[in-house]
Write an enzyme that holds these catalytic residues in place. Structure first.
Site, short mmCIF file in Angstrom:
data_model
loop_
_atom_site.label_atom_id
_atom_site.label_comp_id
_atom_site.label_asym_id
_atom_site.label_seq_id
_atom_site.Cartn_x
_atom_site.Cartn_y
_atom_site.Cartn_z
CG ASP A 141 -125.11 22.27 -6.68
OD1 ASP A 141 -125.15 22.78 -5.87
OD2 ASP A 141 -126.33 22.08 -7.37
CG ASN A 188 -126.78 29.23 1.09
OD1 ASN A 188 -126.56 30.75 1.08
ND2 ASN A 188 -126.95 28.61 0.06
CG HIS A 210 -122.24 23.45 0.81
ND1 HIS A 210 -123.01 22.89 1.88
CD2 HIS A 210 -122.99 23.94 0.00
CE1 HIS A 210 -124.27 23.30 1.93
NE2 HIS A 210 -124.35 23.87 0.75
P1 5GP Z 1 -127.13 24.65 0.19
O1 5GP Z 1 -128.82 25.22 0.08
O2 5GP Z 1 -127.16 23.85 1.46
O3 5GP Z 1 -126.15 25.80 0.37
O4 5GP Z 1 -126.86 23.96 -1.01
C1 5GP Z 1 -126.81 22.70 -1.44
C2 5GP Z 1 -126.49 22.28 -2.58
O5 5GP Z 1 -126.20 21.15 -2.77
C3 5GP Z 1 -127.83 22.64 -3.80
O6 5GP Z 1 -127.17 23.71 -4.63
C4 5GP Z 1 -127.89 21.49 -4.32
O7 5GP Z 1 -128.05 21.44 -5.82
C5 5GP Z 1 -126.68 20.58 -4.12
N1 5GP Z 1 -126.97 19.18 -3.92
C6 5GP Z 1 -127.74 18.46 -3.13
N2 5GP Z 1 -127.54 17.28 -3.01
C7 5GP Z 1 -126.57 16.99 -4.04
C8 5GP Z 1 -126.11 15.86 -4.68
O8 5GP Z 1 -126.41 14.68 -4.21
N3 5GP Z 1 -124.99 16.08 -5.42
C9 5GP Z 1 -124.50 16.99 -5.82
N4 5GP Z 1 -123.43 17.20 -6.71
N5 5GP Z 1 -125.22 18.26 -5.36
C10 5GP Z 1 -126.14 18.07 -4.75
#
Ligand code: 5GP
Ligand code: ZN
Length: 116
Positions: free
Chosen positions: A30, A86, A99
């Site tokens: 992440d 989520n 994810h």
């Molecule tokens: P969500 O809130 O959708 O469950 O989590 C999305 C996750 O994706 C977040 O923890 C955020 O830090 C991660 N994330 C967002 N954009 C990127 C990216 O461009 N690269 C990586 N490696 N993680 C990302």
């Protein structure tokens, strides 16, 4: 899904710190780690969330969880880990490609995480 962020990461069009790839799933660090180990495990084929899975997706869902355990052992969290998925607006999902967050570290992750 041409414009999906995690589809682009799977295709290598956006760089990531990849930790695993097989025929069904792709895993990477992440970008904003909430714990010392914070990995994301995603299906290679676009699935938006658990709200849109079908019976055909069961193999990839199983693989995501099996890989989570393997990666936790390999990345500094051998005594346990937490998996968080989520889903949709109520679940606080920000990236609309399924994810699993796999979080852990040498120390217990603590109470149920807030928004990660
Ligand atoms: P969500 O809130 O959708 O469950 O989590 C999305 C996750 O994706 C977040 O923890 C955020 O830090 C991660 N994330 C967002 N954009 C990127 C990216 O461009 N690269 C990586 N490696 N993680 C990302
Ligand atoms: Zn996608």
């Amino acid at each position: 899904m041409n414009d999906c962020l995690f589809c682009k990461i799977v295709r290598g069009e956006i760089p990531s710190r990849k930790v695993h790839e097989d025929d069904l799933v792709f895993a990477f660090h992440d970008i904003r780690p909430a714990r010392p180990m914070h990995l994301l495990v995603v299906p290679k084929r676009h699935i938006t969330s658990l709200m849109t899975v079908s019976g055909d997706d069961e193999p990839v869902l199983g693989r995501m969880l099996a890989v989570a355990n393997q990666l936790a052992e390999e990345h500094g969290s051998p005594d346990g880990f937490r998996v968080i998925i989520n889903n949709g607006r109520i679940g606080g999902q920000e990236v609309p490609h399924l994810h699993a967050h796999v979080v852990g570290g040498p120390e217990p992750v603590g109470p149920m995480l807030g928004k990660i």
